[in-house]
Design a protein around this motif. Sequence first.
Motif, mmCIF file in Angstrom:
data_model
loop_
_atom_site.group_PDB
_atom_site.id
_atom_site.type_symbol
_atom_site.label_atom_id
_atom_site.label_comp_id
_atom_site.label_asym_id
_atom_site.label_seq_id
_atom_site.Cartn_x
_atom_site.Cartn_y
_atom_site.Cartn_z
ATOM 1 N N PRO A 63 0.825 -1.208 0.000
ATOM 2 C CA PRO A 63 0.000 0.000 0.000
ATOM 3 C C PRO A 63 0.858 1.257 0.000
ATOM 4 O O PRO A 63 1.955 1.261 0.572
ATOM 5 C CB PRO A 63 -0.816 -0.102 1.282
ATOM 6 C CG PRO A 63 -0.274 -1.220 2.057
ATOM 7 C CD PRO A 63 0.669 -2.002 1.198
ATOM 8 N N PRO A 64 0.386 2.309 -0.646
ATOM 9 C CA PRO A 64 1.145 3.554 -0.656
ATOM 10 C C PRO A 64 1.104 4.221 0.712
ATOM 11 O O PRO A 64 0.223 3.949 1.522
ATOM 12 C CB PRO A 64 0.410 4.407 -1.697
ATOM 13 C CG PRO A 64 -0.971 3.859 -1.737
ATOM 14 C CD PRO A 64 -0.859 2.403 -1.408
ATOM 15 N N THR A 65 2.078 5.097 0.949
ATOM 16 C CA THR A 65 2.058 5.895 2.174
ATOM 17 C C THR A 65 1.475 7.260 1.856
ATOM 18 O O THR A 65 1.678 7.812 0.772
ATOM 19 C CB THR A 65 3.472 6.066 2.766
ATOM 20 O OG1 THR A 65 4.306 6.687 1.797
ATOM 21 C CG2 THR A 65 4.059 4.738 3.182
ATOM 22 N N TRP A 66 0.725 7.770 2.789
ATOM 23 C CA TRP A 66 0.179 9.118 2.654
ATOM 24 C C TRP A 66 0.129 9.734 4.029
ATOM 25 O O TRP A 66 -0.369 9.101 4.954
ATOM 26 C CB TRP A 66 -1.221 9.110 2.041
ATOM 27 C CG TRP A 66 -1.651 10.506 1.712
ATOM 28 C CD1 TRP A 66 -1.438 11.166 0.541
ATOM 29 C CD2 TRP A 66 -2.300 11.422 2.579
ATOM 30 N NE1 TRP A 66 -1.915 12.444 0.635
ATOM 31 C CE2 TRP A 66 -2.447 12.626 1.891
ATOM 32 C CE3 TRP A 66 -2.747 11.363 3.887
ATOM 33 C CZ2 TRP A 66 -3.036 13.749 2.448
ATOM 34 C CZ3 TRP A 66 -3.332 12.473 4.455
ATOM 35 C CH2 TRP A 66 -3.474 13.656 3.733
ATOM 36 N N PRO A 67 0.634 10.954 4.174
ATOM 37 C CA PRO A 67 1.312 11.729 3.145
ATOM 38 C C PRO A 67 2.606 11.041 2.703
ATOM 39 O O PRO A 67 3.102 10.154 3.385
ATOM 40 C CB PRO A 67 1.587 13.070 3.816
ATOM 41 C CG PRO A 67 1.377 12.883 5.267
ATOM 42 C CD PRO A 67 0.586 11.643 5.470
ATOM 43 N N PRO A 68 3.159 11.459 1.559
ATOM 44 C CA PRO A 68 4.355 10.815 1.026
ATOM 45 C C PRO A 68 5.515 10.824 2.022
ATOM 46 O O PRO A 68 5.707 11.785 2.757
ATOM 47 C CB PRO A 68 4.706 11.653 -0.207
ATOM 48 C CG PRO A 68 3.429 12.315 -0.587
ATOM 49 C CD PRO A 68 2.676 12.546 0.698
ATOM 50 N N GLN A 73 6.608 3.648 -0.770
ATOM 51 C CA GLN A 73 5.727 3.629 -1.948
ATOM 52 C C GLN A 73 4.843 4.873 -1.954
ATOM 53 O O GLN A 73 4.089 5.103 -1.025
ATOM 54 C CB GLN A 73 4.863 2.367 -1.930
ATOM 55 C CG GLN A 73 3.859 2.273 -3.067
ATOM 56 C CD GLN A 73 4.516 2.169 -4.426
ATOM 57 O OE1 GLN A 73 5.463 1.418 -4.588
ATOM 58 N NE2 GLN A 73 4.037 2.921 -5.384
ATOM 59 N N ARG A 74 4.934 5.648 -3.009
ATOM 60 C CA ARG A 74 4.107 6.853 -3.153
ATOM 61 C C ARG A 74 2.727 6.511 -3.697
ATOM 62 O O ARG A 74 2.566 5.545 -4.424
ATOM 63 C CB ARG A 74 4.745 7.840 -4.130
ATOM 64 C CG ARG A 74 5.916 8.586 -3.614
ATOM 65 C CD ARG A 74 6.318 9.687 -4.582
ATOM 66 N NE ARG A 74 5.238 10.626 -4.809
ATOM 67 C CZ ARG A 74 5.053 11.746 -4.115
ATOM 68 N NH1 ARG A 74 5.868 12.045 -3.145
ATOM 69 N NH2 ARG A 74 4.066 12.544 -4.390
ATOM 70 N N THR A 75 1.772 7.349 -3.392
ATOM 71 C CA THR A 75 0.454 7.263 -3.998
ATOM 72 C C THR A 75 0.575 7.726 -5.444
ATOM 73 O O THR A 75 1.081 8.819 -5.705
ATOM 74 C CB THR A 75 -0.537 8.176 -3.251
ATOM 75 O OG1 THR A 75 -0.598 7.741 -1.902
ATOM 76 C CG2 THR A 75 -1.907 8.152 -3.885
ATOM 77 N N ALA A 116 -7.589 -1.864 1.051
ATOM 78 C CA ALA A 116 -6.279 -2.249 0.519
ATOM 79 C C ALA A 116 -5.211 -1.191 0.807
ATOM 80 O O ALA A 116 -4.063 -1.352 0.423
ATOM 81 C CB ALA A 116 -6.353 -2.502 -0.982
ATOM 82 N N GLY A 117 -5.588 -0.092 1.461
ATOM 83 C CA GLY A 117 -4.630 0.950 1.818
ATOM 84 C C GLY A 117 -4.524 2.101 0.844
ATOM 85 O O GLY A 117 -3.718 3.002 1.045
#
Length: 127
Positions: A63-68, A73-75, A116-117
């Motif tokens: 899954p992406p990380t947010w905030p970056p 893994q970026r969105t 799924a994130g």
Amino acid sequence: MRSRTSGMWWGTALEAPDPGLLARFYAELLEWPIVHEEPGTAVLAPPQGAVYIVFQEAPGYRPPTWPPTDGAQRTMMHLDFQVADLDEAVTEAVALGASLAPDQPQDHVRVLFDPAGHPFCLCRDDG
């Protein structure tokens, strides 16, 4: 594109470890039917057709990380949904399996994570 004609569909595809599960989450959230499902793929479309969201299996999905965050893994994209009542929409999404992101940068927007994130936003309709 000149090869496109009126009524042709278009859409986006989201990767997930379990595309059927993620499609069912968004089907409930949006009240859209799942129009196709097979191992590794599920397709969601609004009742009026022509637009769709495909959910595809992604072995090794992270899954992406947010905030970056540097090195994570970026969105690559996210979905936005306009809503009339932000608190009610957040409550409904969480009841369906979403989680609220800890960082909320705007008063009229809520960032959530789907099962799924993937981050997605609920945006209050301020006219």
